[in-house]
Design a protein around this motif. Sequence first.
Motif, PDB file in Angstrom:
ATOM      1  N   SER A 196       0.837  -1.195   0.000  1.00  0.00           N
ATOM      2  CA  SER A 196       0.000   0.000   0.000  1.00  0.00           C
ATOM      3  C   SER A 196       0.876   1.250   0.000  1.00  0.00           C
ATOM      4  N   ALA A 197       0.278   2.354  -0.421  1.00  0.00           N
ATOM      5  CA  ALA A 197       1.024   3.612  -0.545  1.00  0.00           C
ATOM      6  C   ALA A 197       1.301   4.254   0.805  1.00  0.00           C
ATOM      7  N   VAL A 198       0.737   3.686   1.881  1.00  0.00           N
ATOM      8  CA  VAL A 198       0.904   4.342   3.187  1.00  0.00           C
ATOM      9  C   VAL A 198       1.682   3.472   4.166  1.00  0.00           C
ATOM     10  N   GLU A 199       2.410   2.461   3.649  1.00  0.00           N
ATOM     11  CA  GLU A 199       3.156   1.565   4.541  1.00  0.00           C
ATOM     12  C   GLU A 199       4.294   2.300   5.250  1.00  0.00           C
TER      13      GLU A 199
ATOM     14  N   ILE B 220      -0.241   0.215  -4.007  1.00  0.00           N
ATOM     15  CA  ILE B 220      -1.711   0.238  -4.031  1.00  0.00           C
ATOM     16  C   ILE B 220      -2.149   1.611  -3.534  1.00  0.00           C
ATOM     17  N   PRO B 221      -2.875   2.356  -4.359  1.00  0.00           N
ATOM     18  CA  PRO B 221      -3.276   3.698  -3.930  1.00  0.00           C
ATOM     19  C   PRO B 221      -4.325   3.630  -2.818  1.00  0.00           C
TER      20      PRO B 221
ATOM     21  N   GLY C 181      -7.084   7.442   3.484  1.00  0.00           N
ATOM     22  CA  GLY C 181      -5.930   6.570   3.654  1.00  0.00           C
ATOM     23  C   GLY C 181      -6.274   5.092   3.558  1.00  0.00           C
ATOM     24  N   ARG C 182      -7.498   4.791   3.064  1.00  0.00           N
ATOM     25  CA  ARG C 182      -7.917   3.392   3.007  1.00  0.00           C
ATOM     26  C   ARG C 182      -7.582   2.737   1.677  1.00  0.00           C
TER      27      ARG C 182
ATOM     28  N   LEU D   1      -2.562  10.575   0.594  1.00  0.00           N
ATOM     29  CA  LEU D   1      -3.930  10.981   0.890  1.00  0.00           C
ATOM     30  C   LEU D   1      -4.375  12.157   0.011  1.00  0.00           C
ATOM     31  N   GLY D   2      -3.441  12.683  -0.763  1.00  0.00           N
ATOM     32  CA  GLY D   2      -3.755  13.798  -1.645  1.00  0.00           C
ATOM     33  C   GLY D   2      -3.771  15.140  -0.924  1.00  0.00           C
TER      34      GLY D   2
END
Lengths: 385, 394
Positions: free
Chosen positions: A96-99, A120-121, A126-127, A341-342
């Motif tokens: 994922s993009a937030v790891e 993975i966006p 953030g989900r 998260l943009g």
Amino acid sequence: MRAYLDHSATTPPDPRVVEAMVEVMEGDQFGNPSSLHALGLEAERRVEEARRQVARLVEAAPEEITFTSGGTEANNLAVLGGARALARRGRHVLVSAVEHPSVREAARRLADEGFEVEEIPVDREGRVLPEVLAERVRPDTVLVSVMRVNNEVGTLQPVEDLIRVVKERRPEALFHVDAVQAVGLTRVTPRAWGCDLLTVSAHKIHGPKGVGALWVRPGVHLIPLVWGGGQERDLRPGTENVPGIVGFGRAAELALAWREEAERVRALRRRLEEEILRRVPGARRLGPEDDHAAPHILNLAFEGIRGEVLVHALEAEGVYVSTGSACSSRRQATSHVLVALGEPERWREGAIRLSLSPKTQEAEVEAAIEAVVRQVEALRALMGE
Amino acid sequence: MRELILVRYGEIGLKGDNRPAFEGRLVQNLRDALAHLPGIRVFRSHGRIFIDPAGETAAALERLRRVFGVVAFHPAVETPLELDAMAEAAVRLVAEERRPVRFKVEARRANKAFPLNSMELNRELGARLLRQVEGLTVDLHQPEIRVRLEIREKHAYVYVRDVPGPGGLPVGVSSPALLLLSGGIDSPVAGWYMMKRGVPLRAIHFHSPPFTSPRSLQKVQDLSDVLALWGGRLPLYVVPFTRTQTAIRKHVPAELSMTVMRRMMYRIADRLARRDGLAALVTGESVGQVASQTIESLAAINPVTDLPVLRPLVGLDKAEIIQKAEEIGTYAISIRPYEDCCTLFVPEHPATHPRLDEVEAAEAALPVEELVEEAVAGTELEEHHAQPVMVAPS
């Protein structure tokens, strides 16, 4: 009053944890668990007791727990060890993009080795959405890694659904969950979720630094990162960090009671968010709505103020928070999580993270609210805005 | 026979009447540098400085290579005034060097009572070395090692190695000065160059919490520790600068804020220097590096002090400064990412050619005297001493 609201960076060790650790460093419990004699046996017993305690916290069996030097090593072992073991079955990896950097950097290492690593966006909260992940699973996917709770904004991932969509399409692929920020306040049940690998760390649950664990589903094969004398079923050789492991075990045992505190902690976090946003103009929460959030992590941003400056202003009042995660704030890089998260730069720059624990008191939260309101106002006045 | 270290000093030997004072200072600095090693003695004899390292030659040299005023150290063997003993020492020292080797002997007979003259000593010692050490050849023009022999009143000294010292003058022979020390690459190097000229330093750092972090102050404290290794000590003034920074932001046009900030730093440094008997300011400024360092900019900053402002880096390139910073051990600290007060309040377009009258006009709304007094009153002085250093195995 002093308020420590940086529990996602680390937690103070519980005195009962310290006591258990001291006990195995003093007197006759200093033995090497591998030694044949009675001192070795006593140390081994203490390590196995800790293994049971950690296993109980993640609702699994003791033999499925491998102790490591911490969350970073466990994440590395899962990502590198898992993908390398399956390299003949495929070379596609999804993270994922937030790891956490310990997953991202390990995945980058895999890319250097010829794996195709895909990010993975996530959505604005953030989900990782199951349908988004489903589209990306391929016949050659060998590993997927998604954390349970994000360390910077507190997003709670729907891991059960995510695991299902992967396993439906590609049962051989390993699914790794980084549960470092989740374990304790939220229930972590890797067996029931159906994942293959799961990371936990001691110092986020009032245990000691320098020790973590990887839960490995029975039958899953990993290639070790370290080679040596056979400890931890050859998966992580090296003489066991007995005091650390014992402290971890005690902390895990104490954390069993935390879930009863979860709603109280969630209420404290809500109070922080509501009061600060009500009283401070130009402030926003970054990250998930309450129903998609872990109880204890809150990310707030203040227009026209740099998060780093606010951290230092608050520390002068005895209120300890952080900017984003501890690691990225030291590197002064912009947060990859907030980018994913943009969030635009002007909000990312002004972000601070407040993170709670079951030990957090209401008075600490009230003190933090007053300090934030006061310091944001003072800084804006100082900066002439 | 015993092992000694001969201390060779260059410049201070030339200073005529001042020589005894300079030598005295150098001896004192050497003693201070070695104070952590028990049993080591520093002494003067017949115009030479000797160190008896009590068997700790490597440890002593590791510390000594940072003592200004020394051109070179020679680990030597002291022998009686007997040719056999001298030859034995020479054979031992040469045998420790790599082989085969081209060598020459350079004898000096300060004691004219010794029966052989320099030429005869060269020949005799050279012949014995050739006989006793395998693989040697004589090369008078490009020797790989030079076997030096000094015949003095009571003893002879034999040595082959030159361990370079940093040169310069012993710290303490010049008047003290105040170094403006940021967390950057330049200012520690500037301080080093002044210490090299014998100037004992104090440093001053401007700290702006919460806009600068405790780690940026830690960085300056670590730099002070490194400079203290070279100068023996480095007292550090830590000046609270937040009010000045924010007042500048409020009252001064952005494009002139850098210039005014530097003027405020100079003013505060000037006030402390005068109060505490420091005779000059030292900065890491170099011409043309950044906006605040054009000649026009220096001209607009400088008039706030009557003290000499020493800028030892003024003619150096950035690459040269970085190389020196690496040599003296400050670079790795300076490049840590924490911001200091200079980088945080930087406007997007600072004036590169500020005029003094413009700057003075821009300052009109700033309560200069009040800010200086408040900063000076809040300043704390902390001591940084040379810490014994780890010795790498040689």
